[in-house]
Design an enzyme around this catalytic site. Sequence first.
Site, PDB file in Angstrom:
ATOM      1  N   HIS A 202      55.503  25.027  44.946  1.00  0.00           N
ATOM      2  CA  HIS A 202      55.417  26.148  45.780  1.00  0.00           C
ATOM      3  C   HIS A 202      57.350  25.540  46.097  1.00  0.00           C
ATOM      4  CE1 HIS A 202      52.266  29.242  45.560  1.00  0.00           C
ATOM      5  NE2 HIS A 202      51.922  28.336  46.726  1.00  0.00           N
TER       6      HIS A 202
ATOM      7  N   ARG B 225      42.521  39.779  44.100  1.00  0.00           N
ATOM      8  CA  ARG B 225      42.727  41.189  45.150  1.00  0.00           C
ATOM      9  C   ARG B 225      42.549  41.862  44.017  1.00  0.00           C
ATOM     10  NH1 ARG B 225      45.457  45.477  47.680  1.00  0.00           N
ATOM     11  NH2 ARG B 225      47.427  44.487  46.467  1.00  0.00           N
TER      12      ARG B 225
ATOM     13  N   GLY C  75      45.779  43.064  41.518  1.00  0.00           N
ATOM     14  CA  GLY C  75      46.144  42.441  40.178  1.00  0.00           C
ATOM     15  C   GLY C  75      46.586  43.756  39.804  1.00  0.00           C
TER      16      GLY C  75
ATOM     17  N   GLY D 165      51.253  35.095  41.478  1.00  0.00           N
ATOM     18  CA  GLY D 165      50.746  34.752  39.651  1.00  0.00           C
ATOM     19  C   GLY D 165      50.448  33.512  39.857  1.00  0.00           C
ATOM     20  N   THR D 166      51.099  32.212  40.395  1.00  0.00           N
ATOM     21  CA  THR D 166      50.054  31.454  40.427  1.00  0.00           C
ATOM     22  C   THR D 166      48.468  31.069  40.007  1.00  0.00           C
ATOM     23  OG1 THR D 166      51.183  31.207  43.016  1.00  0.00           O
ATOM     24  CG2 THR D 166      50.520  29.371  41.979  1.00  0.00           C
ATOM     25  N   THR D 167      48.240  31.908  41.111  1.00  0.00           N
ATOM     26  CA  THR D 167      46.133  31.185  40.980  1.00  0.00           C
ATOM     27  C   THR D 167      46.055  31.890  39.060  1.00  0.00           C
ATOM     28  OG1 THR D 167      46.182  32.677  42.586  1.00  0.00           O
ATOM     29  CG2 THR D 167      43.847  31.271  41.315  1.00  0.00           C
TER      30      THR D 167
ATOM     31  N   ARG E 265      57.930  36.940  39.777  1.00  0.00           N
ATOM     32  CA  ARG E 265      56.797  38.785  39.667  1.00  0.00           C
ATOM     33  C   ARG E 265      57.967  39.391  40.504  1.00  0.00           C
ATOM     34  NH1 ARG E 265      51.212  40.119  42.799  1.00  0.00           N
ATOM     35  NH2 ARG E 265      51.054  41.715  41.787  1.00  0.00           N
TER      36      ARG E 265
ATOM     37  N   LYS F 195      52.554  34.524  45.868  1.00  0.00           N
ATOM     38  CA  LYS F 195      51.885  35.236  45.733  1.00  0.00           C
ATOM     39  C   LYS F 195      52.508  36.334  44.120  1.00  0.00           C
ATOM     40  CE  LYS F 195      49.545  34.718  48.794  1.00  0.00           C
ATOM     41  NZ  LYS F 195      48.274  34.178  47.726  1.00  0.00           N
TER      42      LYS F 195
ATOM     43  N   SER G 237      51.631  42.017  48.045  1.00  0.00           N
ATOM     44  CA  SER G 237      50.696  40.827  47.963  1.00  0.00           C
ATOM     45  C   SER G 237      50.497  40.083  49.163  1.00  0.00           C
ATOM     46  CB  SER G 237      50.338  40.332  46.413  1.00  0.00           C
ATOM     47  OG  SER G 237      49.282  39.475  46.816  1.00  0.00           O
TER      48      SER G 237
HETATM   49  P1  PAP Z   1      49.688  32.208  45.771  1.00  0.00           P
HETATM   50  O1  PAP Z   1      50.484  32.265  45.815  1.00  0.00           O
HETATM   51  O2  PAP Z   1      48.769  32.006  47.499  1.00  0.00           O
HETATM   52  O3  PAP Z   1      48.883  30.993  45.172  1.00  0.00           O
HETATM   53  P2  PAP Z   1      49.126  34.227  43.797  1.00  0.00           P
HETATM   54  O4  PAP Z   1      47.360  33.570  42.906  1.00  0.00           O
HETATM   55  O5  PAP Z   1      50.086  33.468  43.443  1.00  0.00           O
HETATM   56  O6  PAP Z   1      48.580  33.406  45.866  1.00  0.00           O
HETATM   57  O7  PAP Z   1      49.299  35.611  43.768  1.00  0.00           O
HETATM   58  C1  PAP Z   1      48.248  35.917  43.752  1.00  0.00           C
HETATM   59  C2  PAP Z   1      47.882  37.513  43.343  1.00  0.00           C
HETATM   60  O8  PAP Z   1      47.999  37.116  42.448  1.00  0.00           O
HETATM   61  C3  PAP Z   1      47.407  38.742  43.435  1.00  0.00           C
HETATM   62  O9  PAP Z   1      48.156  40.113  43.503  1.00  0.00           O
HETATM   63  P3  PAP Z   1      47.697  41.421  44.420  1.00  0.00           P
HETATM   64  O10 PAP Z   1      47.567  41.037  45.516  1.00  0.00           O
HETATM   65  O11 PAP Z   1      48.765  42.334  43.638  1.00  0.00           O
HETATM   66  O12 PAP Z   1      46.514  42.115  43.867  1.00  0.00           O
HETATM   67  C4  PAP Z   1      45.891  38.665  42.970  1.00  0.00           C
HETATM   68  O13 PAP Z   1      45.040  39.071  42.668  1.00  0.00           O
HETATM   69  C5  PAP Z   1      46.823  38.594  41.467  1.00  0.00           C
HETATM   70  N1  PAP Z   1      46.215  37.758  40.678  1.00  0.00           N
HETATM   71  C6  PAP Z   1      45.241  36.489  40.893  1.00  0.00           C
HETATM   72  N2  PAP Z   1      44.564  36.137  39.899  1.00  0.00           N
HETATM   73  C7  PAP Z   1      44.556  36.671  38.784  1.00  0.00           C
HETATM   74  C8  PAP Z   1      44.076  36.724  37.623  1.00  0.00           C
HETATM   75  N3  PAP Z   1      43.210  35.734  37.321  1.00  0.00           N
HETATM   76  N4  PAP Z   1      44.669  38.037  36.800  1.00  0.00           N
HETATM   77  C9  PAP Z   1      46.142  38.572  37.754  1.00  0.00           C
HETATM   78  N5  PAP Z   1      46.412  38.431  38.674  1.00  0.00           N
HETATM   79  C10 PAP Z   1      45.892  37.622  39.777  1.00  0.00           C
END
Ligand code: PAP
Length: 317
Positions: free
Chosen positions: A130, A279, A281, A68-70, A152, A66, A160
């Site tokens: 991870h 979600r 972000g 910023g991986t994606t 983060r 959670k 998150s």
């Molecule tokens: P993971 O650990 O399951 O891979 P990961 O992608 O690290 O998840 O975290 C998801 C968070 O990144 C979410 O944050 P939030 O819950 O605070 O909103 C998600 O919204 C955010 N996120 C995913 N894609 C993006 C993007 N393209 N730009 C900015 N934030 C993003």
Amino acid sequence: MVEQESSNTPNEDFLNQLKRTKFWDAMDICNWEGFWFEPGLVKSALTFQKTFEAQSDDVVLASTIKTGTTWLKALCLCILEKNSDTNNNVDILEKECPQFQVPTIESLMYVTKPSPDVYSQPSPRLFHTHLPFSVLPESIKKSNCKIVYIARNPKDTLVSLWHFFNTIFRPDQEPYPLEKAVENFCNGVQQYGPFYEHVLQYYLESRKRPEKILFLKYEDLQRDPRGEVKKLASFLGKNMGEKEVDKVLWRCSLERLKNLEVNKNGSVLHAVPNSSYFRLGVVGDWKNYLTPEMEDRINETTSLKLDGFGLHFDASN
Ligand code: PAP
């Protein structure tokens, strides 16, 4: 590819000897090498350790959950120009979630569709894990391959994570009590936890070997996306002009990815809808959820764990 069962995987006795607990009353996790994992992840992490041979031009993305991986996966696909299908020039992000295009190696056994053969992808190979630095395959640590870590701030990470696991484990129930989630987070008892040790391991290693490990922060990417993407691209050996950077940022924007059909309705991992990766972000969303007591609890833990190491997260974030 990570195999589920082979002579390299540990027997059940080994896993049964590990200390166990339940995460959120929902998932068995066990402690291996000082970190908490679902037992299946330990099996595949061990296989990864034993079978993976790093190449010098590999790029390994790393993060705890959670943080910023994606986003990082999407950005690196675009920067390394692995995002277009050469046959018809289609952006592959439109076809599959970044979580599928850059699979998390130790999670491959949980994918809902045939998993990509990550070991034999065209170079430069792009992976994600991870796993904490301490348990990475030796060849990743010793070779010249590059690692990009994204961190983060702890309070947004926790919020998150809370949303994510509520979606996965409790879709039709009341959310898990937030104060309990804060305790788990601070005690480190969660998938891939403790958070602090995870972040610190990569941070300290990046200080020792800045040419090998780039340590990014989600908040910096939000504050100065152009500057951070240029830095990331340059670390990966690409010099990008303003226009290219803007294009990459647009392609990888939360707004765009979240609204792609594949991310609205698809699924890469069993029981994990792609939509749950996208979600809000924003930086500071924790202010909408944490009580002053919870805020203090996390700030104190952050201070206890990180003070003196030079790693700071703005507490007002
Ligand atoms: P993971 O650990 O399951 O891979 P990961 O992608 O690290 O998840 O975290 C998801 C968070 O990144 C979410 O944050 P939030 O819950 O605070 O909103 C998600 O919204 C955010 N996120 C995913 N894609 C993006 C993007 N393209 N730009 C900015 N934030 C993003």
